[in-house]
Design a protein around this motif. Structure first.
Motif, PDB file in Angstrom:
ATOM      1  N   ALA A 297       0.822  -1.208   0.000  1.00 14.98           N
ATOM      2  CA  ALA A 297       0.000   0.000   0.000  1.00 14.98           C
ATOM      3  C   ALA A 297       0.856   1.259   0.000  1.00 14.98           C
ATOM      4  CB  ALA A 297      -0.927  -0.004   1.208  1.00 14.98           C
ATOM      5  N   SER A 298       2.082   1.124   0.495  1.00 15.54           N
ATOM      6  CA  SER A 298       2.932   2.313   0.575  1.00 15.54           C
ATOM      7  C   SER A 298       3.669   2.600  -0.741  1.00 15.54           C
ATOM      8  CB  SER A 298       3.939   2.156   1.715  1.00 15.54           C
ATOM      9  OG  SER A 298       4.926   1.220   1.346  1.00 15.54           O
ATOM     10  N   ILE A 299       3.571   1.680  -1.691  1.00 21.96           N
ATOM     11  CA  ILE A 299       4.224   1.930  -2.980  1.00 21.96           C
ATOM     12  C   ILE A 299       3.379   2.913  -3.793  1.00 21.96           C
ATOM     13  CG2 ILE A 299       5.139   0.916  -5.112  1.00 21.96           C
ATOM     14  CD1 ILE A 299       5.327  -1.752  -3.665  1.00 21.96           C
ATOM     15  N   ASP A 300       4.023   3.969  -4.219  1.00 18.18           N
ATOM     16  CA  ASP A 300       3.342   4.994  -4.985  1.00 18.18           C
ATOM     17  C   ASP A 300       2.960   4.450  -6.360  1.00 18.18           C
ATOM     18  OD1 ASP A 300       2.346   7.440  -5.597  1.00 18.18           O
ATOM     19  OD2 ASP A 300       4.268   8.299  -6.205  1.00 18.18           O
ATOM     20  N   LEU A 301       1.784   4.792  -6.811  1.00 14.98           N
ATOM     21  CA  LEU A 301       1.300   4.307  -8.093  1.00 14.98           C
ATOM     22  C   LEU A 301       2.269   4.632  -9.228  1.00 14.98           C
ATOM     23  CD1 LEU A 301      -1.129   2.804  -9.281  1.00 14.98           C
ATOM     24  CD2 LEU A 301      -2.213   5.017  -9.690  1.00 14.98           C
ATOM     25  N   ASP A 302       2.898   5.791  -9.150  1.00 13.05           N
ATOM     26  CA  ASP A 302       3.836   6.206 -10.195  1.00 13.05           C
ATOM     27  C   ASP A 302       5.030   5.273 -10.305  1.00 13.05           C
ATOM     28  OD1 ASP A 302       2.225   8.342 -10.729  1.00 13.05           O
ATOM     29  OD2 ASP A 302       3.339   9.737  -9.427  1.00 13.05           O
ATOM     30  N   ALA A 303       5.311   4.561  -9.231  1.00 14.74           N
ATOM     31  CA  ALA A 303       6.472   3.674  -9.240  1.00 14.74           C
ATOM     32  C   ALA A 303       6.199   2.407 -10.052  1.00 14.74           C
ATOM     33  CB  ALA A 303       6.858   3.307  -7.804  1.00 14.74           C
ATOM     34  N   PHE A 304       4.930   2.178 -10.375  1.00 14.21           N
ATOM     35  CA  PHE A 304       4.611   0.980 -11.156  1.00 14.21           C
ATOM     36  C   PHE A 304       4.884   1.206 -12.632  1.00 14.21           C
ATOM     37  CE2 PHE A 304       2.138   0.037  -7.348  1.00 14.21           C
ATOM     38  CZ  PHE A 304       2.374  -1.325  -7.193  1.00 14.21           C
ATOM     39  N   ASP A 305       5.462   0.206 -13.225  1.00 11.96           N
ATOM     40  CA  ASP A 305       5.732   0.210 -14.646  1.00 11.96           C
ATOM     41  C   ASP A 305       4.389   0.196 -15.390  1.00 11.96           C
ATOM     42  OD1 ASP A 305       6.344  -1.892 -17.129  1.00 11.96           O
ATOM     43  OD2 ASP A 305       7.922  -0.403 -16.732  1.00 11.96           O
ATOM     44  N   ALA A 306       4.284   0.923 -16.482  1.00 12.37           N
ATOM     45  CA  ALA A 306       3.028   0.965 -17.229  1.00 12.37           C
ATOM     46  C   ALA A 306       2.630  -0.439 -17.687  1.00 12.37           C
ATOM     47  CB  ALA A 306       3.158   1.899 -18.423  1.00 12.37           C
ATOM     48  N   GLY A 307       3.613  -1.213 -18.085  1.00 10.40           N
ATOM     49  CA  GLY A 307       3.364  -2.585 -18.542  1.00 10.40           C
ATOM     50  C   GLY A 307       2.757  -3.431 -17.431  1.00 10.40           C
ATOM     51  N   TRP A 308       3.268  -3.235 -16.241  1.00 11.32           N
ATOM     52  CA  TRP A 308       2.769  -3.954 -15.068  1.00 11.32           C
ATOM     53  C   TRP A 308       1.290  -3.659 -14.851  1.00 11.32           C
ATOM     54  CZ3 TRP A 308       5.528  -4.925  -9.887  1.00 11.32           C
ATOM     55  CH2 TRP A 308       6.652  -5.756 -10.103  1.00 11.32           C
TER      56      TRP A 308
ATOM     57  N   ARG B 195      -0.852  -2.744 -17.003  1.00 15.69           N
ATOM     58  CA  ARG B 195      -1.705  -3.294 -18.055  1.00 15.69           C
ATOM     59  C   ARG B 195      -2.023  -4.762 -17.782  1.00 15.69           C
ATOM     60  NH1 ARG B 195       0.635   0.015 -21.710  1.00 15.69           N
ATOM     61  NH2 ARG B 195       2.371  -1.402 -22.066  1.00 15.69           N
ATOM     62  N   ASP B 196      -1.068  -5.454 -17.174  1.00 13.81           N
ATOM     63  CA  ASP B 196      -1.282  -6.880 -16.882  1.00 13.81           C
ATOM     64  C   ASP B 196      -0.992  -7.155 -15.398  1.00 13.81           C
ATOM     65  OD1 ASP B 196      -1.498  -9.580 -16.758  1.00 13.81           O
ATOM     66  OD2 ASP B 196      -0.158 -10.006 -18.438  1.00 13.81           O
ATOM     67  N   PRO B 197      -1.919  -6.760 -14.544  1.00 15.06           N
ATOM     68  CA  PRO B 197      -1.662  -6.874 -13.104  1.00 15.06           C
ATOM     69  C   PRO B 197      -1.438  -8.314 -12.641  1.00 15.06           C
ATOM     70  CG  PRO B 197      -3.953  -6.297 -13.521  1.00 15.06           C
ATOM     71  CD  PRO B 197      -3.243  -6.192 -14.826  1.00 15.06           C
ATOM     72  N   TYR B 198      -2.030  -9.277 -13.340  1.00 10.61           N
ATOM     73  CA  TYR B 198      -1.871 -10.675 -12.907  1.00 10.61           C
ATOM     74  C   TYR B 198      -0.425 -11.123 -13.076  1.00 10.61           C
ATOM     75  CZ  TYR B 198      -6.849 -10.191 -13.338  1.00 10.61           C
ATOM     76  OH  TYR B 198      -8.127  -9.728 -13.209  1.00 10.61           O
ATOM     77  N   ALA B 199       0.093 -10.889 -14.262  1.00 13.12           N
ATOM     78  CA  ALA B 199       1.486 -11.260 -14.524  1.00 13.12           C
ATOM     79  C   ALA B 199       2.422 -10.476 -13.606  1.00 13.12           C
ATOM     80  CB  ALA B 199       1.826 -10.992 -15.996  1.00 13.12           C
ATOM     81  N   ALA B 200       2.082  -9.208 -13.404  1.00  8.22           N
ATOM     82  CA  ALA B 200       2.918  -8.365 -12.550  1.00  8.22           C
ATOM     83  C   ALA B 200       2.967  -8.917 -11.127  1.00  8.22           C
ATOM     84  CB  ALA B 200       2.381  -6.936 -12.549  1.00  8.22           C
ATOM     85  N   ALA B 201       1.797  -9.332 -10.637  1.00  6.92           N
ATOM     86  CA  ALA B 201       1.736  -9.864  -9.276  1.00  6.92           C
ATOM     87  C   ALA B 201       2.559 -11.132  -9.172  1.00  6.92           C
ATOM     88  CB  ALA B 201       0.281 -10.128  -8.888  1.00  6.92           C
TER      89      ALA B 201
END
Ligand SMILES: Nc1nc2c(ncn2[C@@H]2O[C@H](COP(=O)(O)OP(=O)(O)OP(=O)(O)O)[C@@H](O)[C@H]2O)c(=O)[nH]1
Ligand SMILES: [Mg+2]
Lengths: 135, 315
Positions: free
Chosen positions: B274-285, B287-293
């Motif tokens: 929860a403390s990870i800022d949304l901006d820190a997420f890769d755009a690709g991640w 788009r595919d949250p399942y694979a990212a997780a």
């Protein structure tokens, strides 16, 4: 002051048979989002012991058959002795209005007349919880 | 001084309930003082008399000189999130002024899995306070029963005569979780028949660590009249001793610590995530949250495996 989980201890005298008022109030406070423990007490130390163990924010005492002054005189020091300096203490039931002032002097924060809608009690608690002190 | 420590314990329990991270450090300090309490779960259908029975158990245990902690859980209203934490008359009467008794009511607050985690931690607080027996009372409606079973050394299922359909449902529960069955309201005429019927079922529990079985005893009690209570305590103690004659007892304790570990990790990771800022997420991640997780978790697990940490191997 607002608080996410407000916990209330409602106590009424063991010899007071009219239990409906307290139970009804307990339900109304639950519906207002509060966590309510209720029981009948014999001596005021029982209220104070339960208040410490349950770590409540509010203690409400219902008195139907007199004795409010003695209760307040015993209860407030008993709460303080257990380190509960910030608990909000309210009284309800059949209390003659002439007793309100002496009760406030003893440390009771507020007295409520019988038949008052539970919403008023909940609102008072919500507004005053956490700011009260037992001087 | 005594009341001081009661106040501290009570406030710590509030922090546990509220998920205050600071509670964790205090709990860690308490741990070396834990491990001597006998944990008893009391569960059963609404209105079976669990709280009344708990009050009689307090009296009986106190008369034997054993100190008692009680954790009584009642459901929160799903609408207001408020809760009626039962009628504590009899319990508080049994406790009245006795420093050997500590009673705490908890609202379930509807956090899935969170309740069992909090109860586990509260058990540790009471254990560290030196309570000889810690009783956990919960309404048995589904999942709650199974969660409590993981916490307690002995689970007492409180049953009442004349429940009809509920009897069938309870029977399923008996085979899964009950170590001891208490048929309460034994003062009612139908109680004897219910006792006979349940005894006739010959319920047993299999020791998960050895080739032996525990025959689930069925005890008639009247919580209201304090009848059969000493016998019930005797049966609870018998079961407690029985589990110590094999690795069963340590298996129960391992399960409890494992549940705590799971809860701690889940909560810590949730907070980290929860403390990870949304901006820190890769755009690709995103788009595919399942694979990212999957990638995220694999990375953590692999890092542990790479440095040879045992217990959590990468799949
Ligand atoms: N006749 C009889 N009534 C009992 C006995 N034990 C409890 N009761 C009554 O059963 C009702 C429910 O008792 P509780 O102890 O509140 O039951 P509970 O299982 O804790 O209830 P919940 O927590 O609401 O699920 C009360 O009215 C008790 O007085 C008993 O041994 N005999
Ligand atoms: Mg109950």
């Amino acid at each position: 002051m607002s608080k996410e989980h407000i916990k209330v201890l409602l106590a009424k005298k063991k010899i007071d048979v009219h239990g409906r008022g307290t139970k009804l109030l307990a339900r109304e406070l639950r519906d207002a989002g509060m966590e309510v423990v209720y029981f009948r007490f014999g001596v005021v130390d029982e209220i104070a012991d339960a208040a410490v163990q349950e770590d409540v924010d509010v203690v409400g005492v219902s008195v139907m058959t007199s004795g409010q002054i003695q209760i307040a005189r015993g209860l407030i020091p008993a709460l303080k002795a257990r380190g509960l300096d910030n608990v909000l203490v309210i009284m309800g039931g059949i209390i003659p209005e002439v007793d309100y002032e002496p009760l406030y002097e003893l440390g009771i924060h507020r007295c409520f007349a019988p038949g008052l809608p539970g919403g008023a009690v909940a609102e008072y608690i919500r507004e005053n919880v956490g700011t009260a002190t037992l001087g | 001084m005594v009341s001081d420590s009661v106040r501290h314990a009570a406030r710590l329990i509030t922090q546990i309930e509220n998920g205050v991270p600071a509670a964790r450090a205090v709990l860690a300090e308490l741990l070396p003082h834990c491990g001597s309490a006998q944990l008893v779960g009391i569960t059963g259908p609404p209105g079976a008399g669990k709280s009344t029975l708990t009050a009689s158990l307090i009296k009986e245990l106190r008369s034997q000189g054993r100190s008692v902690g009680v954790i009584a859980v009642d459901p929160s209203s799903p609408f207001s999130m408020g809760a009626l934490l039962g009628d504590r008359d009899r319990m508080l009467e049994a406790a009245s002024g006795d420093p050997g008794v500590f009673i705490r009511s908890l609202a379930s607050r509807g956090v899935p899995g969170g309740l069992a985690a909090a109860v586990n931690d509260v058990v540790d607080v009471m254990d560290a306070m030196g309570k000889d027996v810690v009783i956990v009372e919960t309404v048995g409606v589904g999942q709650g029963e199974l969660e409590i079973a993981k916490i307690a050394h002995t689970v007492v299922l409180v049953f009442v005569p004349g429940y009809g359909d509920a009897l069938q449902a309870m029977k399923a529960g008996i085979t899964e979780i009950a170590d001891v069955v208490a048929v309460n309201k034994g003062d009612l005429a139908e109680a004897s028949r219910a006792v006979q019927e349940l005894r006739g079922q010959d319920y047993v529990r299999h020791d998960p660590t050895a080739d032996r079985t525990w025959v689930v005893p069925v005890q008639k009690v009247s919580a209201l009249r304090n009848e059969g209570i000493a016998e019930l305590v005797g049966l609870i103690d018998d079961h407690y001793r029985f589990t110590a004659q094999s690795a069963w007892r340590s298996e129960i304790e391992r399960n409890r610590r494992h549940a705590q570990f799971m809860a701690f990790v889940t909560e810590r990771l949730r907070a980290e995530l929860a403390s990870i800022d949304l901006d820190a997420f890769d755009a690709g991640w995103l788009r595919d949250p399942y694979a990212a997780a999957e990638e995220f978790v694999t990375e953590i697990v692999k890092a542990r495996a790479d440095r040879g940490a045992v217990g959590l191997a990468a799949k």
